[in-house]
Write a protein that holds these residues in place. Structure first.
Motif, PDB file in Angstrom:
ATOM      1  N   GLU A  88       0.844  -1.331   0.007  1.00 39.32           N
ATOM      2  CA  GLU A  88       0.214   0.017   0.054  1.00 39.32           C
ATOM      3  C   GLU A  88       0.691   1.043   0.019  1.00 39.32           C
ATOM      4  N   TYR A  89       0.473   2.452  -0.857  1.00 41.04           N
ATOM      5  CA  TYR A  89       1.237   3.437  -0.973  1.00 41.04           C
ATOM      6  C   TYR A  89       0.323   4.634  -1.065  1.00 41.04           C
ATOM      7  N   ALA A  90       0.969   5.764  -1.114  1.00 38.30           N
ATOM      8  CA  ALA A  90      -0.063   7.041  -1.101  1.00 38.30           C
ATOM      9  C   ALA A  90       0.403   7.506  -2.588  1.00 38.30           C
ATOM     10  N   ASP A  92       0.332  10.418  -6.004  1.00 37.19           N
ATOM     11  CA  ASP A  92       0.838  11.765  -5.974  1.00 37.19           C
ATOM     12  C   ASP A  92      -0.291  12.876  -5.203  1.00 37.19           C
ATOM     13  N   LYS A  93      -1.732  12.396  -5.430  1.00 33.68           N
ATOM     14  CA  LYS A  93      -2.868  13.046  -4.882  1.00 33.68           C
ATOM     15  C   LYS A  93      -3.161  12.756  -3.326  1.00 33.68           C
ATOM     16  N   GLY A  94      -2.257  12.147  -2.821  1.00 31.52           N
ATOM     17  CA  GLY A  94      -2.430  11.696  -1.297  1.00 31.52           C
ATOM     18  C   GLY A  94      -3.255  10.816  -1.089  1.00 31.52           C
ATOM     19  N   GLN A  95      -3.911   9.804  -2.272  1.00 33.52           N
ATOM     20  CA  GLN A  95      -4.845   8.640  -2.156  1.00 33.52           C
ATOM     21  C   GLN A  95      -4.066   7.364  -1.885  1.00 33.52           C
ATOM     22  N   PHE A  96      -4.464   6.417  -1.010  1.00 30.80           N
ATOM     23  CA  PHE A  96      -4.035   5.291  -0.885  1.00 30.80           C
ATOM     24  C   PHE A  96      -4.357   4.328  -1.990  1.00 30.80           C
ATOM     25  N   GLN A  97      -3.273   3.770  -2.496  1.00 28.13           N
ATOM     26  CA  GLN A  97      -3.327   2.750  -3.610  1.00 28.13           C
ATOM     27  C   GLN A  97      -2.886   1.577  -2.974  1.00 28.13           C
ATOM     28  N   LYS A  98      -3.180   0.510  -3.507  1.00 27.96           N
ATOM     29  CA  LYS A  98      -2.821  -0.989  -3.228  1.00 27.96           C
ATOM     30  C   LYS A  98      -2.414  -1.609  -4.539  1.00 27.96           C
ATOM     31  N   ARG A  99      -1.144  -2.113  -4.546  1.00 28.31           N
ATOM     32  CA  ARG A  99      -0.722  -2.808  -5.696  1.00 28.31           C
ATOM     33  C   ARG A  99      -0.071  -4.358  -5.316  1.00 28.31           C
ATOM     34  N   ILE A 100      -0.589  -5.304  -6.168  1.00 25.10           N
ATOM     35  CA  ILE A 100      -0.038  -6.640  -5.730  1.00 25.10           C
ATOM     36  C   ILE A 100       0.818  -7.141  -6.692  1.00 25.10           C
ATOM     37  N   PHE A 101       1.943  -7.847  -6.144  1.00 21.21           N
ATOM     38  CA  PHE A 101       3.000  -8.295  -7.062  1.00 21.21           C
ATOM     39  C   PHE A 101       3.144  -9.837  -6.985  1.00 21.21           C
TER      40      PHE A 101
END
Length: 142
Positions: A88-90, A92-101
């Motif tokens: 999980e990361y923020a 550029d707009k400060g929104q939390f995003q989730k990425r799966i590897f």
């Protein structure tokens, strides 16, 4: 205690409660899963009681099972899918995003009480239909 390790085989002389430390490397190549036993160590000792369930019988997880000579299950533990990592990361707009590897390979390291009647330890992957696919079996010689 006397202990020796051969490929997919462990020999020890039982004189007290034993712990077994197992390290597997699991692979995923084109959705074909495999595993190898990298290391195993037996030591005198006993795990403390721990009722925390870290992983369960769900698709993608792994089961490490101890069986006796008649293939009767004596004990098992589940390990969460080590080939899928979620971050999980923020943005550029400060929104939390989730990425799966999805990883090609990873290690599984566990410790468990080695039961006196154990003759085989099996590492299996739980498929989408919740059936277990055996990846590797390790024979325990006493």
């Amino acid at each position: 205690m006397n202990c020796s390790i051969r490929k997919n085989s462990i020999t020890y002389i039982e004189d007290s409660p034993q712990l077994i430390f197992l390290t597997y490397k699991v692979y995923n190549k084109d959705n074909k899963y495999s595993a190898v036993l990298v290391d195993s160590i037996t030591k005198p000792g006993k795990l403390k009681d721990n009722d925390k369930t870290l992983a369960v019988n769900i698709s993608g997880n792994y089961q490490i099972k101890q069986s006796d000579q008649k293939s009767k299950e004596l004990s098992s533990i589940y390990v969460a899918d080590v080939l899928t990592k979620s971050v999980e990361y923020a943005d550029d707009k400060g929104q939390f995003q989730k990425r799966i590897f999805k990883l090609d390979s990873a290690f599984i390291s566990v410790r468990m009480d080695l039961l006196p009647a154990t003759s085989v330890i099996t590492l299996s992957r739980i498929n989408d239909d919740l059936k277990k696919k055996v990846l590797t079996k390790t024979t325990i010689h006493k």
